[in-house]
Scaffold this motif. Sequence first.
Motif, PDB file in Angstrom:
ATOM      1  N   HIS A 149       6.449  11.019  -4.398  1.00 39.96           N
ATOM      2  CA  HIS A 149       5.320  10.631  -3.544  1.00 39.96           C
ATOM      3  C   HIS A 149       5.345   9.157  -3.140  1.00 39.96           C
ATOM      4  O   HIS A 149       4.976   8.824  -2.014  1.00 39.96           O
ATOM      5  CB  HIS A 149       4.000  10.960  -4.244  1.00 39.96           C
ATOM      6  CG  HIS A 149       3.798  12.411  -4.488  1.00 39.96           C
ATOM      7  ND1 HIS A 149       3.269  13.266  -3.542  1.00 39.96           N
ATOM      8  CD2 HIS A 149       4.085  13.187  -5.572  1.00 39.96           C
ATOM      9  CE1 HIS A 149       3.221  14.500  -4.028  1.00 39.96           C
ATOM     10  NE2 HIS A 149       3.713  14.477  -5.263  1.00 39.96           N
ATOM     11  N   ALA A 150       5.755   8.272  -4.064  1.00 40.03           N
ATOM     12  CA  ALA A 150       5.793   6.849  -3.729  1.00 40.03           C
ATOM     13  C   ALA A 150       7.169   6.409  -3.255  1.00 40.03           C
ATOM     14  O   ALA A 150       7.332   5.310  -2.745  1.00 40.03           O
ATOM     15  CB  ALA A 150       5.375   6.013  -4.943  1.00 40.03           C
ATOM     16  N   LYS A 151       8.172   7.270  -3.458  1.00 39.84           N
ATOM     17  CA  LYS A 151       9.555   6.984  -3.042  1.00 39.84           C
ATOM     18  C   LYS A 151      10.136   5.795  -3.785  1.00 39.84           C
ATOM     19  O   LYS A 151      10.920   5.014  -3.235  1.00 39.84           O
ATOM     20  CB  LYS A 151       9.637   6.753  -1.520  1.00 39.84           C
ATOM     21  CG  LYS A 151       8.950   7.821  -0.688  1.00 39.84           C
ATOM     22  CD  LYS A 151       9.426   9.228  -1.035  1.00 39.84           C
ATOM     23  CE  LYS A 151       8.693  10.293  -0.228  1.00 39.84           C
ATOM     24  NZ  LYS A 151       9.042  11.670  -0.666  1.00 39.84           N
ATOM     25  N   ALA A 176       0.604  -0.691  -4.861  1.00 37.83           N
ATOM     26  CA  ALA A 176       1.591  -0.746  -5.939  1.00 37.83           C
ATOM     27  C   ALA A 176       2.278  -2.101  -5.953  1.00 37.83           C
ATOM     28  O   ALA A 176       2.695  -2.617  -4.916  1.00 37.83           O
ATOM     29  CB  ALA A 176       2.625   0.360  -5.777  1.00 37.83           C
ATOM     30  N   GLU A 227       0.855  -1.181   0.000  1.00 37.12           N
ATOM     31  CA  GLU A 227       0.000   0.000   0.000  1.00 37.12           C
ATOM     32  C   GLU A 227       0.895   1.236   0.000  1.00 37.12           C
ATOM     33  O   GLU A 227       1.924   1.267   0.687  1.00 37.12           O
ATOM     34  CB  GLU A 227      -0.916  -0.009   1.215  1.00 37.12           C
ATOM     35  CG  GLU A 227      -1.930  -1.163   1.200  1.00 37.12           C
ATOM     36  CD  GLU A 227      -2.905  -1.097   2.362  1.00 37.12           C
ATOM     37  OE1 GLU A 227      -3.150   0.023   2.864  1.00 37.12           O
ATOM     38  OE2 GLU A 227      -3.401  -2.158   2.765  1.00 37.12           O
ATOM     39  N   SER A 228       0.515   2.238  -0.790  1.00 46.58           N
ATOM     40  CA  SER A 228       1.345   3.429  -0.930  1.00 46.58           C
ATOM     41  C   SER A 228       0.641   4.641  -0.339  1.00 46.58           C
ATOM     42  O   SER A 228      -0.242   5.226  -0.979  1.00 46.58           O
ATOM     43  CB  SER A 228       1.659   3.692  -2.403  1.00 46.58           C
ATOM     44  OG  SER A 228       2.364   4.915  -2.544  1.00 46.58           O
ATOM     45  N   GLY A 231       1.809   7.597  -0.002  1.00 41.45           N
ATOM     46  CA  GLY A 231       2.107   8.769  -0.812  1.00 41.45           C
ATOM     47  C   GLY A 231       1.232   8.864  -2.051  1.00 41.45           C
ATOM     48  O   GLY A 231       0.688   9.928  -2.366  1.00 41.45           O
ATOM     49  N   LEU A 232       1.083   7.752  -2.770  1.00 45.39           N
ATOM     50  CA  LEU A 232       0.229   7.754  -3.952  1.00 45.39           C
ATOM     51  C   LEU A 232      -1.242   7.887  -3.564  1.00 45.39           C
ATOM     52  O   LEU A 232      -2.027   8.516  -4.284  1.00 45.39           O
ATOM     53  CB  LEU A 232       0.440   6.479  -4.762  1.00 45.39           C
ATOM     54  CG  LEU A 232       1.746   6.375  -5.543  1.00 45.39           C
ATOM     55  CD1 LEU A 232       1.827   5.030  -6.263  1.00 45.39           C
ATOM     56  CD2 LEU A 232       1.882   7.520  -6.543  1.00 45.39           C
ATOM     57  N   SER A 233      -1.609   7.305  -2.444  1.00 39.62           N
ATOM     58  CA  SER A 233      -2.995   7.437  -1.983  1.00 39.62           C
ATOM     59  C   SER A 233      -3.331   8.899  -1.707  1.00 39.62           C
ATOM     60  O   SER A 233      -4.403   9.388  -2.077  1.00 39.62           O
ATOM     61  CB  SER A 233      -3.216   6.596  -0.725  1.00 39.62           C
ATOM     62  OG  SER A 233      -2.986   5.220  -0.990  1.00 39.62           O
ATOM     63  N   LEU A 282       6.187   9.552  -8.952  1.00 37.58           N
ATOM     64  CA  LEU A 282       6.471   8.297  -8.248  1.00 37.58           C
ATOM     65  C   LEU A 282       7.695   8.440  -7.341  1.00 37.58           C
ATOM     66  O   LEU A 282       7.714   7.909  -6.229  1.00 37.58           O
ATOM     67  CB  LEU A 282       6.690   7.169  -9.256  1.00 37.58           C
ATOM     68  CG  LEU A 282       5.435   6.682  -9.979  1.00 37.58           C
ATOM     69  CD1 LEU A 282       5.803   5.718 -11.098  1.00 37.58           C
ATOM     70  CD2 LEU A 282       4.456   6.015  -9.013  1.00 37.58           C
TER      71      LEU A 282
END
Length: 320
Positions: A267-269, A39, A25-26, A28-30, A264
């Motif tokens: 925010h998703a690192k 992801a 689960e992300s 940052g993307l959420s 990405l």
Amino acid sequence: MIGISDIEAAARLIAGHVVRTPTVESPGLSALLGVPVTAKLELLQRTGSFKARGATAKLLSLSEADRAAGVVAVSGGNHAISVAVMAEALGVKATVVMAKSAPARAVEIAEAAGATVRLTDTMDEAFALMARLQADGLTMVHPFDDPLVVAGQGTVGLELADDADAEITDVLVSIGGGALISGVAAALHARLPGVRIWGVETVGAQAMSEALAAGGPKPVQLSSIVSTLSAPTVSRITYDHVTDLVSDVLVVSDAEAVQGTLDLANHAKVWAEPAAGCLVPAARRVLERVGGGARLGLVLCGGNATTSDVMTWAERFDLR
């Protein structure tokens, strides 16, 4: 059509040779997209992309005669890396054909793995050269026109369905020749009935969307910077799977794909290539169509773009 039993058999075949990549689960993307996002980090796969799965499945299925003859593959970059690296690991001699537009890093990795690298001016010429080398006796490891390769790529979807902590309503998958989305869609429809699958292409690498508009595979003109999505046509097997199993194919610009790569990272690192970055702008379009109750799954297919490549593209498109 590829079935769940084919994908499960491919998973058993390649187990121990490829990585079971994380499904996470992300947060940052959420936060960025406003809905829960899971992801599948296939950019952490051996060779840096999902392509290792299908290549390994095909290589492990070869007869002794085929292994002795050696294999040939054509690629925009990631398939070449995977065939070269996995062939070396399995003791098979490989020749890979790429257009000169392929990332220099892909050429370096393939050569370092001991593969013979042949470069052509265009992807059309690359596919033609591969066909000639096959006629000369090499065994073809096709990037997307092979049921075993499609089943191998489908193991991404099998793992996503098994490992996701939350129920997913919509999954976005990038499309080059279409093997990944075909296999993932087959796996997810078997394991998560009702899930919607969305394909994503970039402008100038639209082989699947143009095939859908034409009623079948057709040659397309390539101009996208995203070489790893730049197939000159899709295959009948991938076209049929997308027609039957995919809700729609969305097309985003190169600039949007590069911005997605930056998103990405920020925010998703995770460090992804634009072939995965294109999912972020496409996700916004999916949410406009399905509403805010969606729970997204993003298959981050690879991470083989260099920081220099991405920064060069970002400057070209005036992104930050």
